[in-house]
Scaffold this active site. Structure first.
Site, PDB file in Angstrom:
ATOM      1  N   ASN A   7       0.855  -1.184   0.000  1.00 12.41           N
ATOM      2  CA  ASN A   7       0.000   0.000   0.000  1.00 12.41           C
ATOM      3  C   ASN A   7       0.899   1.245   0.000  1.00 12.41           C
ATOM      4  O   ASN A   7       1.534   1.541   1.005  1.00 12.41           O
ATOM      5  CB  ASN A   7      -0.886  -0.033   1.258  1.00 12.41           C
ATOM      6  CG  ASN A   7      -1.697   1.232   1.436  1.00 12.41           C
ATOM      7  OD1 ASN A   7      -1.866   2.007   0.493  1.00 12.41           O
ATOM      8  ND2 ASN A   7      -2.192   1.449   2.644  1.00 12.41           N
ATOM      9  N   LYS A   9      -0.010   4.297  -0.178  1.00 12.92           N
ATOM     10  CA  LYS A   9      -0.666   5.494   0.375  1.00 12.92           C
ATOM     11  C   LYS A   9      -0.463   6.662  -0.607  1.00 12.92           C
ATOM     12  O   LYS A   9      -0.435   6.435  -1.807  1.00 12.92           O
ATOM     13  CB  LYS A   9      -0.133   5.788   1.776  1.00 12.92           C
ATOM     14  CG  LYS A   9      -0.122   4.524   2.652  1.00 12.92           C
ATOM     15  CD  LYS A   9       0.166   4.791   4.080  1.00 12.92           C
ATOM     16  CE  LYS A   9       0.179   3.468   4.835  1.00 12.92           C
ATOM     17  NZ  LYS A   9       0.183   3.648   6.266  1.00 12.92           N
ATOM     18  N   HIS A  87      -9.420   1.227   5.464  1.00 12.80           N
ATOM     19  CA  HIS A  87      -8.083   1.483   6.019  1.00 12.80           C
ATOM     20  C   HIS A  87      -8.207   2.529   7.125  1.00 12.80           C
ATOM     21  O   HIS A  87      -8.956   3.493   6.999  1.00 12.80           O
ATOM     22  CB  HIS A  87      -7.117   1.958   4.927  1.00 12.80           C
ATOM     23  CG  HIS A  87      -5.704   1.991   5.426  1.00 12.80           C
ATOM     24  ND1 HIS A  87      -5.245   3.003   6.234  1.00 12.80           N
ATOM     25  CD2 HIS A  87      -4.673   1.125   5.276  1.00 12.80           C
ATOM     26  CE1 HIS A  87      -3.979   2.751   6.554  1.00 12.80           C
ATOM     27  NE2 HIS A  87      -3.607   1.620   5.983  1.00 12.80           N
ATOM     28  N   GLU A  89      -6.588   4.974   7.973  1.00  9.69           N
ATOM     29  CA  GLU A  89      -6.357   6.385   7.639  1.00  9.69           C
ATOM     30  C   GLU A  89      -7.575   7.018   6.958  1.00  9.69           C
ATOM     31  O   GLU A  89      -7.587   8.217   6.694  1.00  9.69           O
ATOM     32  CB  GLU A  89      -5.094   6.491   6.758  1.00  9.69           C
ATOM     33  CG  GLU A  89      -3.834   6.285   7.600  1.00  9.69           C
ATOM     34  CD  GLU A  89      -2.626   5.744   6.847  1.00  9.69           C
ATOM     35  OE1 GLU A  89      -2.633   5.761   5.600  1.00  9.69           O
ATOM     36  OE2 GLU A  89      -1.688   5.293   7.521  1.00  9.69           O
ATOM     37  N   GLU A 151      -4.742  -4.593  11.086  1.00  6.31           N
ATOM     38  CA  GLU A 151      -3.721  -3.558  11.210  1.00  6.31           C
ATOM     39  C   GLU A 151      -4.017  -2.740  12.466  1.00  6.31           C
ATOM     40  O   GLU A 151      -4.807  -1.778  12.410  1.00  6.31           O
ATOM     41  CB  GLU A 151      -3.762  -2.624  10.003  1.00  6.31           C
ATOM     42  CG  GLU A 151      -3.503  -3.305   8.683  1.00  6.31           C
ATOM     43  CD  GLU A 151      -3.051  -2.298   7.644  1.00  6.31           C
ATOM     44  OE1 GLU A 151      -1.909  -2.396   7.193  1.00  6.31           O
ATOM     45  OE2 GLU A 151      -3.835  -1.395   7.308  1.00  6.31           O
ATOM     46  N   GLY A 157       2.871   2.722  10.974  1.00  3.68           N
ATOM     47  CA  GLY A 157       3.842   3.800  10.818  1.00  3.68           C
ATOM     48  C   GLY A 157       4.572   4.191  12.088  1.00  3.68           C
ATOM     49  O   GLY A 157       5.222   5.236  12.131  1.00  3.68           O
ATOM     50  N   SER A 196       3.846  -1.487  10.435  1.00  4.62           N
ATOM     51  CA  SER A 196       5.293  -1.427  10.686  1.00  4.62           C
ATOM     52  C   SER A 196       6.048  -2.683  10.268  1.00  4.62           C
ATOM     53  O   SER A 196       7.043  -3.061  10.900  1.00  4.62           O
ATOM     54  CB  SER A 196       5.578  -1.105  12.160  1.00  4.62           C
ATOM     55  OG  SER A 196       5.177   0.230  12.436  1.00  4.62           O
ATOM     56  N   GLY A 217       3.145  -1.093   4.296  1.00  2.00           N
ATOM     57  CA  GLY A 217       3.010   0.322   3.967  1.00  2.00           C
ATOM     58  C   GLY A 217       4.347   0.929   3.614  1.00  2.00           C
ATOM     59  O   GLY A 217       4.919   0.658   2.552  1.00  2.00           O
TER      60      GLY A 217
HETATM   61  P1  PGA Z   1       3.080   0.777   7.660  1.00  2.00           P
HETATM   62  O1  PGA Z   1       1.600   0.915   7.077  1.00  2.00           O
HETATM   63  O2  PGA Z   1       3.649  -0.529   7.135  1.00  2.00           O
HETATM   64  O3  PGA Z   1       3.810   1.974   7.133  1.00  2.00           O
HETATM   65  O4  PGA Z   1       2.981   0.766   9.143  1.00  2.00           O
HETATM   66  C1  PGA Z   1       0.770  -0.196   6.894  1.00  2.00           C
HETATM   67  C2  PGA Z   1      -0.572   0.258   6.389  1.00  2.00           C
HETATM   68  O5  PGA Z   1      -1.049   1.314   6.819  1.00  2.00           O
HETATM   69  O6  PGA Z   1      -1.192  -0.397   5.540  1.00  2.00           O
END
Ligand code: PGA
Length: 232
Positions: A7, A9, A87, A89, A151, A157, A196, A217
């Site tokens: 992903n 983003k 998701h 976000e 997640e 993140g 992460s 991510g």
């Molecule tokens: P991250 O994000 O690997 O940067 O923690 C994962 C995601 O939000 O899908």
């Protein structure tokens, strides 16, 4: 490992698409890239046959006066096969009813939804209730496969990840909740972990019992990480 999703983003560019396209991918593993939707046309023009294409979200309606939004029918028109739904976000601005309709819209356009679920740090002691509410929207799901990405919000993140034994317990819980809301055979339920993931924790976390794949991510923005993670 059955599936690895990347992903991007709101990151990446044509150069990164070119780098992804040149990777040789393992057989028997679904490798899916989720670039920003503005790149889907370009991606179609240069993508290697091994990659599958995903979108980061779709609107609940197929068309209409929704400035800036993208519908599942449009994504299907650009050969998109998978779409993330819920998701974290985006979840706060979308809500469960919208997400349920997004799943219906994705399915009626021939896309496979991947429902993202997970608790915030302040919800850790109520994780079962949070997951039950988030997973309940699967009750109207019609896809042959149910794909859910766990997640935890506090892991996205941040560099933090759950312990392997915590993950194993959560995945058991998620699987039993999916069976409460749907009637799929166990082999039609795929569970992914995201939050992460990096080269240093990937193998350890992804070898946890009950996990079928990964939703990566930030690490997926570096092609060396992607090469390493798709070696499996
Ligand atoms: P991250 O994000 O690997 O940067 O923690 C994962 C995601 O939000 O899908």
């Amino acid at each position: 490992m059955k599936m690895i999703c990347f992903n991007w983003k709101m990151n990446g560019n044509k150069k990164l698409i070119n780098e992804y396209s040149k990777l040789s991918l393992p057989s028997g593993v679904r490798c899916i890239m989720f670039p920003p939707s503005v790149y889907l046309s370009y991606l179609n023009s240069c993508i290697d046959a091994g990659w599958l294409i995903g979108a980061q979200a779709c609107h609940a309606s197929n068309s209409g006066a929704f400035t800036g939004s993208v519908s599942a029918t449009m994504l299907a028109d650009l050969n998109v096969q998978y779409v993330l739904v819920g998701h974290s976000e985006r979840r706060d601005i979308e809500g469960n009813d919208f997400l349920r309709s997004s799943i219906e819209s994705a399915e009626s356009s021939g896309l496979q939804p991947i429902l993202c679920v997970g608790e915030a740090l302040s919800e850790r002691q109520f994780v079962d209730e949070v997951l039950e509410k988030q997973l309940s929207i699967l009750s109207s799901c019609k896809s042959g496969e149910i794909i859910v990405a766990y997640e935890p919000r506090w892991a996205i993140g941040t560099g933090l990840t759950p312990e392997v034994n915590e993950l194993r317990d959560v995945f058991l819980k998620i699987r039993s909740l999916i069976l409460k809301f749907t009637t799929r055979q166990p082999d039609k339920i795929l569970l992914l972990y995201g939050g992460s993931l990096s080269n240093s924790n990937f193998d350890k976390l992804l070898s946890t019992d009950g996990i079928d794949g990964a939703l990566v991510g930030g690490a997926g923005l570096n092609i060396d990480n992607v090469r390493e993670m798709t070696k499996c």
